[in-house]
Motif scaffolding. Sequence first.
Motif, PDB file in Angstrom:
ATOM      1  N   THR A  35       0.828  -1.207   0.000  1.00 60.67           N
ATOM      2  CA  THR A  35       0.000   0.000   0.000  1.00 60.67           C
ATOM      3  C   THR A  35       0.860   1.253   0.000  1.00 60.67           C
ATOM      4  N   GLU A  36       1.868   1.275   0.860  1.00 61.56           N
ATOM      5  CA  GLU A  36       2.724   2.459   0.932  1.00 61.56           C
ATOM      6  C   GLU A  36       3.560   2.620  -0.332  1.00 61.56           C
ATOM      7  N   MET A  37       4.115   1.516  -0.832  1.00 59.03           N
ATOM      8  CA  MET A  37       4.970   1.613  -2.012  1.00 59.03           C
ATOM      9  C   MET A  37       4.176   2.050  -3.246  1.00 59.03           C
ATOM     10  N   MET A  38       2.937   1.574  -3.364  1.00 61.71           N
ATOM     11  CA  MET A  38       2.115   1.956  -4.521  1.00 61.71           C
ATOM     12  C   MET A  38       1.835   3.450  -4.543  1.00 61.71           C
ATOM     13  N   GLN A  39       1.822   4.074  -3.366  1.00 64.07           N
ATOM     14  CA  GLN A  39       1.555   5.506  -3.276  1.00 64.07           C
ATOM     15  C   GLN A  39       2.804   6.347  -3.519  1.00 64.07           C
ATOM     16  N   LYS A  40       3.955   5.685  -3.584  1.00 64.03           N
ATOM     17  CA  LYS A  40       5.216   6.417  -3.712  1.00 64.03           C
ATOM     18  C   LYS A  40       5.867   6.286  -5.093  1.00 64.03           C
ATOM     19  N   CYS A  41       5.297   5.461  -5.991  1.00 63.04           N
ATOM     20  CA  CYS A  41       5.982   5.206  -7.266  1.00 63.04           C
ATOM     21  C   CYS A  41       4.997   5.218  -8.427  1.00 63.04           C
ATOM     22  N   HIS A  42       5.517   5.027  -9.628  1.00 60.51           N
ATOM     23  CA  HIS A  42       4.670   4.981 -10.820  1.00 60.51           C
ATOM     24  C   HIS A  42       3.751   3.768 -10.822  1.00 60.51           C
ATOM     25  N   GLY A  43       4.210   2.674 -10.213  1.00 59.41           N
ATOM     26  CA  GLY A  43       3.403   1.462 -10.205  1.00 59.41           C
ATOM     27  C   GLY A  43       4.173   0.299  -9.630  1.00 59.41           C
ATOM     28  N   LEU A  44       3.423  -0.742  -9.267  1.00 58.12           N
ATOM     29  CA  LEU A  44       3.988  -1.948  -8.682  1.00 58.12           C
ATOM     30  C   LEU A  44       3.525  -3.115  -9.537  1.00 58.12           C
ATOM     31  N   ARG A  45       4.465  -3.876 -10.075  1.00 58.23           N
ATOM     32  CA  ARG A  45       4.145  -4.968 -10.985  1.00 58.23           C
ATOM     33  C   ARG A  45       4.454  -6.316 -10.349  1.00 58.23           C
ATOM     34  N   ARG A  46       3.643  -7.324 -10.720  1.00 55.77           N
ATOM     35  CA  ARG A  46       3.877  -8.694 -10.276  1.00 55.77           C
ATOM     36  C   ARG A  46       3.837  -9.590 -11.506  1.00 55.77           C
ATOM     37  N   ILE A  47       5.015  -9.936 -12.042  1.00 55.52           N
ATOM     38  CA  ILE A  47       5.103 -10.697 -13.287  1.00 55.52           C
ATOM     39  C   ILE A  47       4.927 -12.187 -13.051  1.00 55.52           C
ATOM     40  N   GLY A  48       5.480 -12.694 -11.942  1.00 58.46           N
ATOM     41  CA  GLY A  48       5.337 -14.116 -11.647  1.00 58.46           C
ATOM     42  C   GLY A  48       6.580 -14.934 -11.873  1.00 58.46           C
ATOM     43  N   SER A  49       7.707 -14.292 -12.159  1.00 55.80           N
ATOM     44  CA  SER A  49       8.994 -14.974 -12.293  1.00 55.80           C
ATOM     45  C   SER A  49      10.058 -14.081 -11.676  1.00 55.80           C
ATOM     46  N   ALA A  50      10.600 -14.505 -10.537  1.00 53.62           N
ATOM     47  CA  ALA A  50      11.608 -13.691  -9.851  1.00 53.62           C
ATOM     48  C   ALA A  50      12.825 -13.470 -10.728  1.00 53.62           C
ATOM     49  N   ALA A  51      13.210 -14.487 -11.502  1.00 56.33           N
ATOM     50  CA  ALA A  51      14.373 -14.357 -12.370  1.00 56.33           C
ATOM     51  C   ALA A  51      14.164 -13.268 -13.419  1.00 56.33           C
ATOM     52  N   VAL A  52      12.957 -13.200 -13.973  1.00 58.87           N
ATOM     53  CA  VAL A  52      12.642 -12.158 -14.957  1.00 58.87           C
ATOM     54  C   VAL A  52      12.605 -10.786 -14.286  1.00 58.87           C
ATOM     55  N   ASP A  53      12.010 -10.713 -13.099  1.00 57.53           N
ATOM     56  CA  ASP A  53      11.989  -9.441 -12.363  1.00 57.53           C
ATOM     57  C   ASP A  53      13.398  -8.889 -12.194  1.00 57.53           C
ATOM     58  N   LEU A  54      14.325  -9.744 -11.780  1.00 54.51           N
ATOM     59  CA  LEU A  54      15.701  -9.312 -11.558  1.00 54.51           C
ATOM     60  C   LEU A  54      16.381  -8.929 -12.867  1.00 54.51           C
ATOM     61  N   ALA A  55      16.130  -9.689 -13.919  1.00 57.57           N
ATOM     62  CA  ALA A  55      16.703  -9.352 -15.225  1.00 57.57           C
ATOM     63  C   ALA A  55      16.204  -7.997 -15.708  1.00 57.57           C
ATOM     64  N   TYR A  56      14.942  -7.693 -15.408  1.00 57.52           N
ATOM     65  CA  TYR A  56      14.369  -6.409 -15.817  1.00 57.52           C
ATOM     66  C   TYR A  56      14.963  -5.251 -15.003  1.00 57.52           C
ATOM     67  N   VAL A  57      15.328  -5.506 -13.750  1.00 61.21           N
ATOM     68  CA  VAL A  57      16.056  -4.486 -12.990  1.00 61.21           C
ATOM     69  C   VAL A  57      17.426  -4.265 -13.631  1.00 61.21           C
ATOM     70  N   ALA A  58      18.071  -5.370 -14.012  1.00 59.01           N
ATOM     71  CA  ALA A  58      19.414  -5.275 -14.601  1.00 59.01           C
ATOM     72  C   ALA A  58      19.427  -4.449 -15.880  1.00 59.01           C
ATOM     73  N   CYS A  59      18.359  -4.531 -16.672  1.00 63.23           N
ATOM     74  CA  CYS A  59      18.352  -3.805 -17.949  1.00 63.23           C
ATOM     75  C   CYS A  59      17.610  -2.477 -17.863  1.00 63.23           C
ATOM     76  N   GLY A  60      17.153  -2.104 -16.654  1.00 61.27           N
ATOM     77  CA  GLY A  60      16.569  -0.783 -16.470  1.00 61.27           C
ATOM     78  C   GLY A  60      15.082  -0.668 -16.690  1.00 61.27           C
ATOM     79  N   ARG A  61      14.390  -1.782 -16.940  1.00 63.29           N
ATOM     80  CA  ARG A  61      12.932  -1.712 -17.107  1.00 63.29           C
ATOM     81  C   ARG A  61      12.249  -1.458 -15.773  1.00 63.29           C
ATOM     82  N   PHE A  62      12.709  -2.130 -14.742  1.00 64.73           N
ATOM     83  CA  PHE A  62      12.293  -1.852 -13.371  1.00 64.73           C
ATOM     84  C   PHE A  62      13.414  -1.108 -12.665  1.00 64.73           C
TER      85      PHE A  62
END
Length: 263
Positions: A174-201
């Motif tokens: 709840t707090e994080m959603m109010q502080k950022c553009h959005g909160l996503r839940r893709i369903g693959s932790a490995a993909v989430d981390l890869a997206y941080v690495a390439c700047g998408r997240f």
Amino acid sequence: MNYELLCSKVIAITRLTGNFIRKEAMAFDANAIEYKGLNDLVSYVDKNAEKLLVKNLTKLIPDAGFITEEETVNTKGKTYTWIIDPLDGTTNFIHGIPTYSISIALYEEDKPVIGVVYEVNRGEMFFTFKGGAAYLNNKEIRVSANANLSQSLLATGFPYYQFDKQPQYIQLFTEMMQKCHGLRRIGSAAVDLAYVACGRFDAYFEYNLNSYDVAAGAYLVQQAGGKIMNFAGGDEFLETREILATNGKVTDEILTTIKKYFH
């Protein structure tokens, strides 16, 4: 050890396994699923993909150990250990949602030296190796340069068991959603981390994860210039099964918020 050459061989093995997963996805029957625990699903695709990975990775380093999700083999190597998730995002796969990945890390003396995450359906191969940078399909990648949490896109995962921590996690959402553009839940932790690495997240956080979920992706983030820690800000993210991955610029505000609800 020539890590770049070894990584190229791991990539070839990963693509081969990805082809198998794509083929099986076309005719997959949801009745073929099994339950390892509450909401913890597995299929013959996970198991056979893991066997394929183990068979081929063993050829590269015959005396290496393995830490695997489906435990088709589980042995600690003296020097080298592969940490693999043959199908990260099994629930997505079973329900026909096209975001799942193969995650492979190689550890040498308890330190990562290779990380590969293959997002199967988009054909995106994220990889890194000791002495190199982080790459997406052979193009070098970096974490985002965004320094403002208010302009950030974040990723997380929802707990599917260990619900005792759910109330404070929902408060954190709840707090994080109010502080950022959005909160996503893709369903693959490995993909989430890869997206941080390439700047998408700009950042990703989750708890109750295993080493095979995050070992490769965490190394990608680090090699791309990002930061990895647990919810207390320490380095023991594998041991505590909590992870916060950031671009390094929005860390303080996110970590401060997390600590309000954890630790």
